[in-house]
Structure formats: structure tokens, C-alpha cells
Design a protein around this motif. Structure first.
Motif, mmCIF file in Angstrom:
data_model
loop_
_atom_site.group_PDB
_atom_site.id
_atom_site.type_symbol
_atom_site.label_atom_id
_atom_site.label_comp_id
_atom_site.label_asym_id
_atom_site.label_seq_id
_atom_site.Cartn_x
_atom_site.Cartn_y
_atom_site.Cartn_z
ATOM 1 N N GLY A 125 7.666 1.215 -0.275
ATOM 2 C CA GLY A 125 6.788 0.244 -0.911
ATOM 3 C C GLY A 125 7.085 0.083 -2.382
ATOM 4 O O GLY A 125 6.179 0.023 -3.223
ATOM 5 N N THR A 126 8.381 -0.014 -2.702
ATOM 6 C CA THR A 126 8.828 -0.040 -4.096
ATOM 7 C C THR A 126 9.556 -1.333 -4.411
ATOM 8 O O THR A 126 10.450 -1.735 -3.660
ATOM 9 C CB THR A 126 9.776 1.144 -4.378
ATOM 10 N N PRO A 127 9.244 -2.023 -5.500
ATOM 11 C CA PRO A 127 10.028 -3.192 -5.912
ATOM 12 C C PRO A 127 11.460 -2.786 -6.241
ATOM 13 O O PRO A 127 11.703 -1.658 -6.698
ATOM 14 C CB PRO A 127 9.295 -3.697 -7.164
ATOM 15 N N LEU A 128 12.383 -3.689 -6.059
ATOM 16 C CA LEU A 128 13.796 -3.386 -6.309
ATOM 17 C C LEU A 128 14.044 -2.942 -7.747
ATOM 18 O O LEU A 128 14.850 -2.052 -8.000
ATOM 19 C CB LEU A 128 14.655 -4.610 -5.982
ATOM 20 N N TYR A 129 13.330 -3.558 -8.698
ATOM 21 C CA TYR A 129 13.582 -3.221 -10.101
ATOM 22 C C TYR A 129 13.185 -1.786 -10.425
ATOM 23 O O TYR A 129 13.659 -1.199 -11.396
ATOM 24 C CB TYR A 129 12.869 -4.198 -11.044
ATOM 25 N N ALA A 130 12.295 -1.190 -9.618
ATOM 26 C CA ALA A 130 11.811 0.164 -9.893
ATOM 27 C C ALA A 130 12.612 1.246 -9.172
ATOM 28 O O ALA A 130 12.379 2.440 -9.404
ATOM 29 C CB ALA A 130 10.335 0.272 -9.502
ATOM 30 N N LEU A 131 13.525 0.845 -8.311
ATOM 31 C CA LEU A 131 14.317 1.817 -7.559
ATOM 32 C C LEU A 131 15.315 2.524 -8.472
ATOM 33 O O LEU A 131 16.007 1.874 -9.257
ATOM 34 C CB LEU A 131 15.087 1.125 -6.434
ATOM 35 N N LYS A 132 15.409 3.828 -8.329
ATOM 36 C CA LYS A 132 16.402 4.585 -9.076
ATOM 37 C C LYS A 132 17.636 4.777 -8.203
ATOM 38 O O LYS A 132 17.526 5.219 -7.060
ATOM 39 C CB LYS A 132 15.829 5.940 -9.500
ATOM 40 N N PRO A 133 18.826 4.420 -8.706
ATOM 41 C CA PRO A 133 20.047 4.587 -7.906
ATOM 42 C C PRO A 133 20.373 6.061 -7.678
ATOM 43 O O PRO A 133 19.856 6.944 -8.381
ATOM 44 C CB PRO A 133 21.124 3.901 -8.750
ATOM 45 N N GLY A 134 21.233 6.294 -6.694
ATOM 46 C CA GLY A 134 21.636 7.656 -6.372
ATOM 47 C C GLY A 134 21.110 8.091 -5.029
ATOM 48 O O GLY A 134 20.700 7.274 -4.199
ATOM 49 N N LYS A 135 21.105 9.388 -4.782
ATOM 50 C CA LYS A 135 20.691 9.931 -3.491
ATOM 51 C C LYS A 135 19.167 9.937 -3.387
ATOM 52 O O LYS A 135 18.469 10.305 -4.325
ATOM 53 C CB LYS A 135 21.225 11.353 -3.322
ATOM 54 N N ARG A 136 18.689 9.503 -2.241
ATOM 55 C CA ARG A 136 17.241 9.470 -1.993
ATOM 56 C C ARG A 136 16.944 10.018 -0.608
ATOM 57 O O ARG A 136 17.788 9.982 0.288
ATOM 58 C CB ARG A 136 16.705 8.028 -2.098
ATOM 59 N N GLN A 137 15.724 10.496 -0.427
ATOM 60 C CA GLN A 137 15.267 10.988 0.867
ATOM 61 C C GLN A 137 14.328 9.946 1.453
ATOM 62 O O GLN A 137 13.323 9.588 0.839
ATOM 63 C CB GLN A 137 14.527 12.318 0.682
ATOM 64 N N VAL A 138 14.659 9.426 2.634
ATOM 65 C CA VAL A 138 13.831 8.411 3.280
ATOM 66 C C VAL A 138 13.597 8.818 4.725
ATOM 67 O O VAL A 138 14.544 8.920 5.515
ATOM 68 C CB VAL A 138 14.498 7.017 3.239
ATOM 69 N N LEU B 84 0.809 -1.222 0.000
ATOM 70 C CA LEU B 84 0.000 0.000 0.000
ATOM 71 C C LEU B 84 0.841 1.272 0.000
ATOM 72 O O LEU B 84 0.290 2.370 -0.012
ATOM 73 C CB LEU B 84 -0.944 0.000 1.209
ATOM 74 N N GLY B 85 2.180 1.136 0.044
ATOM 75 C CA GLY B 85 3.020 2.316 -0.088
ATOM 76 C C GLY B 85 4.185 2.414 0.862
ATOM 77 O O GLY B 85 5.012 3.323 0.739
ATOM 78 N N GLY B 86 4.273 1.501 1.837
ATOM 79 C CA GLY B 86 5.388 1.557 2.764
ATOM 80 C C GLY B 86 5.229 2.684 3.774
ATOM 81 O O GLY B 86 4.332 3.537 3.673
ATOM 82 N N LEU B 87 6.119 2.716 4.751
ATOM 83 C CA LEU B 87 6.030 3.691 5.831
ATOM 84 C C LEU B 87 6.149 5.118 5.331
ATOM 85 O O LEU B 87 5.471 6.031 5.818
ATOM 86 C CB LEU B 87 7.131 3.401 6.866
ATOM 87 N N ASP B 88 6.989 5.337 4.324
ATOM 88 C CA ASP B 88 7.257 6.687 3.836
ATOM 89 C C ASP B 88 6.119 7.234 2.981
ATOM 90 O O ASP B 88 6.023 8.445 2.771
ATOM 91 C CB ASP B 88 8.568 6.693 3.035
ATOM 92 N N ASN B 89 5.254 6.342 2.487
ATOM 93 C CA ASN B 89 4.150 6.755 1.621
ATOM 94 C C ASN B 89 2.790 6.415 2.221
ATOM 95 O O ASN B 89 1.858 6.037 1.509
ATOM 96 C CB ASN B 89 4.306 6.131 0.228
ATOM 97 N N GLN B 90 2.716 6.493 3.540
ATOM 98 C CA GLN B 90 1.450 6.336 4.288
ATOM 99 C C GLN B 90 0.783 4.972 4.110
ATOM 100 O O GLN B 90 -0.444 4.859 4.150
ATOM 101 C CB GLN B 90 0.448 7.444 3.921
ATOM 102 N N THR C 298 21.041 -1.050 2.403
ATOM 103 C CA THR C 298 20.371 0.249 2.207
ATOM 104 C C THR C 298 19.338 0.183 1.088
ATOM 105 O O THR C 298 18.269 0.805 1.166
ATOM 106 C CB THR C 298 21.407 1.346 1.889
ATOM 107 N N THR C 299 19.647 -0.589 0.055
ATOM 108 C CA THR C 299 18.712 -0.738 -1.062
ATOM 109 C C THR C 299 17.362 -1.246 -0.566
ATOM 110 O O THR C 299 16.306 -0.746 -0.963
ATOM 111 C CB THR C 299 19.289 -1.709 -2.109
ATOM 112 N N GLY C 300 17.415 -2.239 0.316
ATOM 113 C CA GLY C 300 16.184 -2.804 0.868
ATOM 114 C C GLY C 300 15.462 -1.833 1.784
ATOM 115 O O GLY C 300 14.226 -1.761 1.781
ATOM 116 N N VAL C 301 16.211 -1.078 2.566
ATOM 117 C CA VAL C 301 15.603 -0.096 3.468
ATOM 118 C C VAL C 301 14.768 0.910 2.673
ATOM 119 O O VAL C 301 13.629 1.221 3.032
ATOM 120 C CB VAL C 301 16.691 0.636 4.293
ATOM 121 N N VAL C 302 15.339 1.400 1.576
ATOM 122 C CA VAL C 302 14.621 2.364 0.739
ATOM 123 C C VAL C 302 13.412 1.700 0.080
ATOM 124 O O VAL C 302 12.303 2.271 0.050
ATOM 125 C CB VAL C 302 15.555 2.962 -0.330
ATOM 126 N N ALA C 303 13.603 0.511 -0.453
ATOM 127 C CA ALA C 303 12.514 -0.198 -1.136
ATOM 128 C C ALA C 303 11.321 -0.400 -0.213
ATOM 129 O O ALA C 303 10.166 -0.178 -0.609
ATOM 130 C CB ALA C 303 13.010 -1.540 -1.668
#
Length: 340
Positions: free
Chosen positions: A301-314, A51-57, A292-297
Motif C-alpha cells: 500500500g505504498t506510492p511509487l515515489y515512497a518506495l526505497k530501492p534495493g532488497k525488500r521482503q514481500v 489502508l495498507g495493502g495485503l502485506d500490511n493488513q 516488480t516495483t508495482g508488486v511491492v507497491a
């Protein structure tokens, strides 16, 4: 409908995170298939991720679903079954419990539907167990209760091709209800001795192997299902999860993993009917620690294949997703999903 169950008798093995990624990867790679997800866990972490993970309600969205009338969760369905434990009430509608995650989370493939998890399961557990142990002449009360989820899935079995069930680590009555409909079991393990014991416990609980006394055999999950000519879930994959790049053949961790290999090889020789594979290497897959990749995913609430590399805000913090590490995670999940 082919049903996969993700379960281990030990918490913390990465079961839910693997289940989430497996669902997304499988649905993305099979857009012509309709995927049903059933979260049979009171923590409902899988539901929050979809449904979106902690960061997306995701948590707030789940609370809203749990507040619907009827309650659009597995707990809401069980609530309807409590007054009618031995026959499914005529008013039960499958669609009342279904959520389309893609409508609130753009990262989830549109061919996925979800029956959300619910903390009500813990409150319901004692009542359900009591009903299952009721003595009624001419009625197998335990079997009727164990069939609750099967009853629900039968209402829509022609609508879905594959189902994924996330099971709670406990072997409580709601976990048994979930496992009774599973065709193929995915068992995540980690490189520690408690994971090895958990695998041994799993085979004991599900298949009745090496019980401490014959007294337990008559009450065993496997015994009671077989008495009704029901099939047991077959072990399809054992995922060596959260493996790091530092594990070598000489390490203590690798020794534990080899001992798990040895245990499974022995069971494969003595009880081949419990497995979908005949060669040991076909039944194992290794998944590196998501780090860290998993923490962001999972925060998003994002699949690994859809993650964009680089700096992110979490959650208000800046983190960096390493492109090479992320690609390695995607390859590992591709390997797992290719075995489904």
C-alpha cells in the motif's frame, strides 16, 4: 469539487493501480487540496491499497470498517438509501462513511479521505435496479436513484477540492451511479485488441454511440441523463498502461495502440464535445508495466515515489526493486498527474 473517474468496460487494464498511484501523487503534490476517494467497486481493491495493502493488513482493516455501525462504506450508504430511494433520509451523515487512510497507513498523504468499497454492492445491485425502474407518477425513479452518490457528495461538496472515483468494469447500476457524478473520465487501455474493443464499448455505453438499434437509444445512459439536462463525463485521459520496454513501432502491440489512436482521433473529429482535449497527443499518456516495483507497491500500500530501492521482503519472499526502473515509473506517474 472536480470529480475524476477511472473506468474501462474491461477488467485487468490496471485501472485500480493507476487510480491508487494517481491519488497519492496528486495529494502529495497538492498538499493544500482536500482529496476525496470513493471506491465504487465490490472488490474494494483500492480501499485495501489505501489502508495498507495485503502485506500490511489492508484487508483486515477494511473488514473492520465494513463491520462498523453504521457500515462506513459506499455499501453502507446505499443500504440506508434502499428504504428511502427517492429522497435522502434526514439521518444520513456524510462523516459516517469517511475513513482517513493516513491514520492506518503512514505512506498515504494526510489530505486524503476515503469512502471504502464494499462487496454489498453486488447484493444490492438487483434491488437498486428494481427501484430505478419503478413507475411513480410525477417522479423520475431512475434519475432519483442515479443521484444517490450526488446526494451524498452534495452534503460535503464545500469540504473537498478534488474527488477520485474507482469504478467497477461492469456497467451495472452502481457504476452508472458513479459515472453520473464524474466530470473527467480516465480510460486505461492495454496493448491488446480486447482493450480496443473495450474503448469502443465504453463510448457506446456512456455516450450512446453506435448502438445496434434505435430501440436501445431511449434507454441509454446518455439519453436519460440528457433528458434531465445533465452533463456527461468528458474523456480527459486515455492511459496506455502496462507498456513494456520491448514494444517497438514494428510490433503487433504498437499496431493495436496506433489503431486506438486512430479510433479516438475519429471520435475527436466527430464528437469533440465528449473530450476535454482538442489535440490527440494531449489526451494520451503511456505508463510502463510496473513489474516488480508495482508488486511491492501494492503489496505494501505504498506510492511509487515512497518506495526505497534495493532488497525488500514481500509476503515472506525477497524481491529487488531496481532504482532506475522505479525512477522511470515515478516519471511516468508525474506525467500522468501533470495532466490532471
Amino acid at each position: 469539487m472536480l470529480v475524476y473517474g477511472y473506468w474501462n468496460n474491461k477488467g485487468g487494464t490496471g485501472k485500480t493501480s493507476l487510480c491508487f498511484q494517481s491519488i497519492c501523487f496528486y495529494a502529495e503534490q497538492n498538499p493544500d487540496k482536500q482529496i476525496l476517494v470513493v471506491d465504487v467497486c465490490p472488490q474494494a481493491n483500492l480501499s485495501e491499497l489505501l489502508l495498507g495493502g495485503l502485506d500490511n493488513q489492508g484487508s483486515d482493516k477494511l473488514l473492520a470498517i465494513q463491520g462498523m455501525v453504521p457500515r462506513a462504506t459506499i455499501g453502507g450508504y446505499f443500504q440506508q438509501r434502499l428504504p428511502s430511494p427517492f429522497t435522502i433520509p434526514p439521518g444520513v451523515r456524510f462523516d459516517d462513511y469517511i475513513t482517513a487512510p493516513s491514520e492506518v497507513n503512514d505512506e498515504i498523504p494526510s489530505n486524503v479521505r476515503l469512502i471504502c468499497g464494499d462487496p454489498l454492492l453486488e447484493l444490492q445491485s438487483n434491488a437498486i435496479s428494481t427501484l430505478a425502474n419503478t413507475t411513480i407518477p410525477g417522479t423520475n425513479a431512475w434519475m432519483a436513484v442515479i443521484d444517490w452518490l450526488r446526494d451524498l457528495l452534495d452534503l460535503a461538496s464545500d469540504q473537498y477540492d478534488v474527488a477520485f472515483i474507482d469504478c467497477n468494469p461492469s456497467f451495472s447500476i452502481y457504476t452508472q451511479i458513479a459515472l453520473s457524478v464524474v466530470d473527467r473520465l480516465v480510460l486505461p487501455v492495454m496493448a491488446d485488441d480486447s482493450s480496443r474493443r473495450a474503448i469502443q464499448n465504453a463510448f457506446s455505453l456512456v455516450y450512446g454511440l453506435k448502438l445496434p438499434s434505435e430501440i436501445y437509444s431511449q434507454y441509454a445512459f446518455a439519453t436519460r441523463l440528457r433528458a434531465e439536462n445533465r452533463t456527461l463525463p468528458m474523456v480527459h485521459l486515455i492511459t496506455k498502461n502496462r507498456i513494456t520496454q520491448y514494444i517497438t513501432d514494428a510490433s503487433a502491440y504498437a499496431a493495436v495502440l496506433r489503431s486506438i489512436d486512430s479510433d479516438v482521433a475519429g471520435l475527436l473529429a466527430s464528437n469533440p464535445e465528449m473530450f476535454t482535449f482538442s489535440n490527440l497527443e494531449d489526451g494520451f499518456v503511456s505508463i510502463r508495466d510496473f513489474q516488480t516495483t508495482g508488486v511491492v507497491a501494492f503489496a505494501k500500500g505504498t506510492p511509487l515515489y515512497a518506495l526505497k530501492p534495493g532488497k525488500r521482503q514481500v509476503m515472506g519472499r525477497r524481491v529487488i526493486i531496481d532504482a532506475e526502473y522505479k525512477d522511470n515509473m515515478v516519471k511516468a506517474m508525474d506525467t500522468l498527474v501533470a495532466k490532471l
